[in-house]
Design an enzyme around this catalytic site. Structure first.
Site, PDB file in Angstrom:
ATOM      1  NE  ARG A  58      -3.758  -2.277   0.281  1.00 21.03           N
ATOM      2  CZ  ARG A  58      -3.482  -3.416  -0.379  1.00 21.03           C
ATOM      3  NH1 ARG A  58      -2.468  -3.492  -1.206  1.00 21.03           N
ATOM      4  NH2 ARG A  58      -4.245  -4.466  -0.241  1.00 21.03           N
ATOM      5  CB  SER A 107      -8.388  -1.496   5.158  1.00 21.18           C
ATOM      6  OG  SER A 107      -8.891  -2.634   4.513  1.00 21.18           O
ATOM      7  CD  GLU A 177      -4.851   0.671   4.121  1.00 19.22           C
ATOM      8  OE1 GLU A 177      -4.686   1.227   3.011  1.00 19.22           O
ATOM      9  OE2 GLU A 177      -5.155  -0.506   4.240  1.00 19.22           O
TER      10      GLU A 177
HETATM   11  C1  LIG Z   1     -15.376   0.105   0.868  1.00 21.57           C
HETATM   12  C2  LIG Z   1     -13.925   0.277   0.516  1.00 21.57           C
HETATM   13  C3  LIG Z   1     -13.141  -0.830   0.286  1.00 21.57           C
HETATM   14  C4  LIG Z   1     -11.789  -0.680  -0.043  1.00 21.57           C
HETATM   15  N1  LIG Z   1     -11.050  -1.799  -0.274  1.00 21.57           N
HETATM   16  C5  LIG Z   1      -9.749  -1.679  -0.636  1.00 21.57           C
HETATM   17  C6  LIG Z   1      -8.949  -2.841  -0.920  1.00 21.57           C
HETATM   18  O1  LIG Z   1      -9.394  -3.967  -0.837  1.00 21.57           O
HETATM   19  N2  LIG Z   1      -7.666  -2.657  -1.294  1.00 21.57           N
HETATM   20  C7  LIG Z   1      -7.115  -1.418  -1.400  1.00 21.57           C
HETATM   21  O2  LIG Z   1      -5.945  -1.329  -1.777  1.00 21.57           O
HETATM   22  N3  LIG Z   1      -7.832  -0.311  -1.120  1.00 21.57           N
HETATM   23  C8  LIG Z   1      -9.135  -0.414  -0.751  1.00 21.57           C
HETATM   24  N4  LIG Z   1      -9.879   0.704  -0.493  1.00 21.57           N
HETATM   25  C9  LIG Z   1      -9.217   2.004  -0.483  1.00 21.57           C
HETATM   26  C10 LIG Z   1      -9.257   2.793  -1.812  1.00 21.57           C
HETATM   27  O3  LIG Z   1     -10.516   2.700  -2.402  1.00 21.57           O
HETATM   28  C11 LIG Z   1      -8.212   2.285  -2.775  1.00 21.57           C
HETATM   29  O4  LIG Z   1      -6.907   2.298  -2.194  1.00 21.57           O
HETATM   30  C12 LIG Z   1      -8.224   3.093  -4.066  1.00 21.57           C
HETATM   31  O5  LIG Z   1      -7.344   2.474  -5.001  1.00 21.57           O
HETATM   32  C13 LIG Z   1      -7.839   4.528  -3.867  1.00 21.57           C
HETATM   33  O6  LIG Z   1      -8.109   5.186  -5.070  1.00 21.57           O
HETATM   34  P1  LIG Z   1      -8.831   6.602  -5.132  1.00 21.57           P
HETATM   35  O7  LIG Z   1      -8.865   6.966  -6.570  1.00 21.57           O
HETATM   36  O8  LIG Z   1     -10.122   6.553  -4.360  1.00 21.57           O
HETATM   37  O9  LIG Z   1      -7.768   7.479  -4.404  1.00 21.57           O
HETATM   38  P2  LIG Z   1      -7.912   8.477  -3.177  1.00 21.57           P
HETATM   39  O10 LIG Z   1      -8.371   7.717  -1.961  1.00 21.57           O
HETATM   40  O11 LIG Z   1      -8.677   9.657  -3.633  1.00 21.57           O
HETATM   41  O12 LIG Z   1      -6.386   8.869  -3.020  1.00 21.57           O
HETATM   42  C14 LIG Z   1      -5.446   7.940  -2.530  1.00 21.57           C
HETATM   43  C15 LIG Z   1      -4.080   8.595  -2.599  1.00 21.57           C
HETATM   44  O13 LIG Z   1      -3.693   8.686  -3.965  1.00 21.57           O
HETATM   45  C16 LIG Z   1      -3.452  10.041  -4.311  1.00 21.57           C
HETATM   46  N5  LIG Z   1      -3.928  10.196  -5.695  1.00 21.57           N
HETATM   47  C17 LIG Z   1      -5.200  10.021  -6.165  1.00 21.57           C
HETATM   48  N6  LIG Z   1      -5.258  10.221  -7.497  1.00 21.57           N
HETATM   49  C18 LIG Z   1      -3.997  10.545  -7.901  1.00 21.57           C
HETATM   50  C19 LIG Z   1      -3.398  10.854  -9.167  1.00 21.57           C
HETATM   51  N7  LIG Z   1      -4.092  10.883 -10.312  1.00 21.57           N
HETATM   52  N8  LIG Z   1      -2.059  11.134  -9.179  1.00 21.57           N
HETATM   53  C20 LIG Z   1      -1.323  11.114  -8.048  1.00 21.57           C
HETATM   54  N9  LIG Z   1      -1.816  10.812  -6.813  1.00 21.57           N
HETATM   55  C21 LIG Z   1      -3.145  10.530  -6.747  1.00 21.57           C
HETATM   56  C22 LIG Z   1      -4.199  10.886  -3.287  1.00 21.57           C
HETATM   57  O14 LIG Z   1      -3.562  12.124  -3.108  1.00 21.57           O
HETATM   58  C23 LIG Z   1      -4.092  10.017  -2.038  1.00 21.57           C
HETATM   59  O15 LIG Z   1      -2.894  10.213  -1.348  1.00 21.57           O
HETATM   60  C24 LIG Z   1     -11.223   0.596  -0.136  1.00 21.57           C
HETATM   61  C25 LIG Z   1     -12.018   1.718   0.091  1.00 21.57           C
HETATM   62  C26 LIG Z   1     -13.355   1.567   0.419  1.00 21.57           C
HETATM   63  C27 LIG Z   1     -14.178   2.790   0.656  1.00 21.57           C
END
Ligand SMILES: Cc1cc2nc3c(=O)[nH]c(=O)nc-3n(C[C@H](O)[C@H](O)[C@H](O)COP(=O)(O)OP(=O)(O)OC[C@H]3O[C@@H](n4cnc5c(N)ncnc54)[C@H](O)[C@@H]3O)c2cc1C
Length: 185
Positions: A58, A107, A177
């Site tokens: 992660r 998580s 996280e």
């Molecule tokens: C119900 C639920 C279940 C989940 N299950 C999992 C799981 O099983 N495994 C897992 O790994 N995660 C899980 N997640 C967490 C999350 O959804 C993932 O890690 C997801 O990949 C994050 O992507 P996001 O686009 O929502 O990023 P965000 O949460 O918006 O951002 C995450 C990080 O990435 C950065 N970021 C976002 N976009 C960019 C970009 N274009 N360029 C540079 N930096 C960027 C942000 O600044 C931040 O630091 C879960 C979340 C929820 C709500």
């Protein structure tokens, strides 16, 4: 090599997945990514190969000022019906084991080496316990839920109370996280 099906179970966009090395059920972004490109604060294009990301659990070592624009993945060719079946199975597994219809960030703590966070939270007695408007889910004890207009102080207070208790009882340091508090500079 893993296919891309595991992404079916993870909410979010590719930018976050690249940053978080998002993964589940035994596969991570690092298993399928080939390369990506983005823009830095100066507006310059930067090209990254998989090895440049320095992925660990992660976490990416890529500088926080890069905004990812596009990524190239290598999947595993298979019968479309088989791929669809695996995606459906992943989605169904999520529905029954995680409170994905609630207000949650997913998580709460990373899994420490050799431990499962949900079990540590559970064994310390925090499953279903609330602090203000935040609580740890009865369904999955590593998922924190905003069930009643939780403030940031509720969420942080509950999480820090659990961290202190788990440290006290089992000597394990739970780590948040990072996505909930932004990326460190
Ligand atoms: C119900 C639920 C279940 C989940 N299950 C999992 C799981 O099983 N495994 C897992 O790994 N995660 C899980 N997640 C967490 C999350 O959804 C993932 O890690 C997801 O990949 C994050 O992507 P996001 O686009 O929502 O990023 P965000 O949460 O918006 O951002 C995450 C990080 O990435 C950065 N970021 C976002 N976009 C960019 C970009 N274009 N360029 C540079 N930096 C960027 C942000 O600044 C931040 O630091 C879960 C979340 C929820 C709500």
């Amino acid at each position: 090599m893993a296919g891309l099906e595991f992404y079916a179970g993870i909410p979010g966009a590719i930018g976050g997945a690249l940053t978080m090395n998002a993964g589940c059920y035994g596969a991570e972004t690092k298993d399928v990514l080939v390369s990506a490109w983005g823009l830095n604060r100066a507006g310059e294009r930067v090209d990254y190969q998989l090895a440049d990301f320095g992925y660990t659990y992660r976490h990416s070592e890529a500088p926080a000022d890069i905004i990812w624009i596009e990524a190239t993945y290598r999947g595993r060719p298979d019968d479309p019906a088989a791929v669809q079946a695996r995606m459906t199975a992943i989605t169904e597994r999520r529905e029954t084991t995680q409170p994905i219809r609630e207000k949650t960030g997913g998580s709460t703590f990373k899994n420490p080496e050799g431990h499962s966070s949900w079990k540590l939270v559970d064994d310390a007695g925090w499953r279903g316990k609330a602090f203000g408007g935040a609580k740890f889910s009865e369904l999955h004890s590593n998922f924190m839920i905003n069930f009643a207009d939780a403030t940031a102080a509720d969420i942080e207070g509950l999480g820090e109370a659990v961290r202190a208790d788990v440290k006290d009882k089992f000597g394990v340091d739970l780590q948040w996280e990072i996505r909930r508090i932004g990326r460190p500079a």
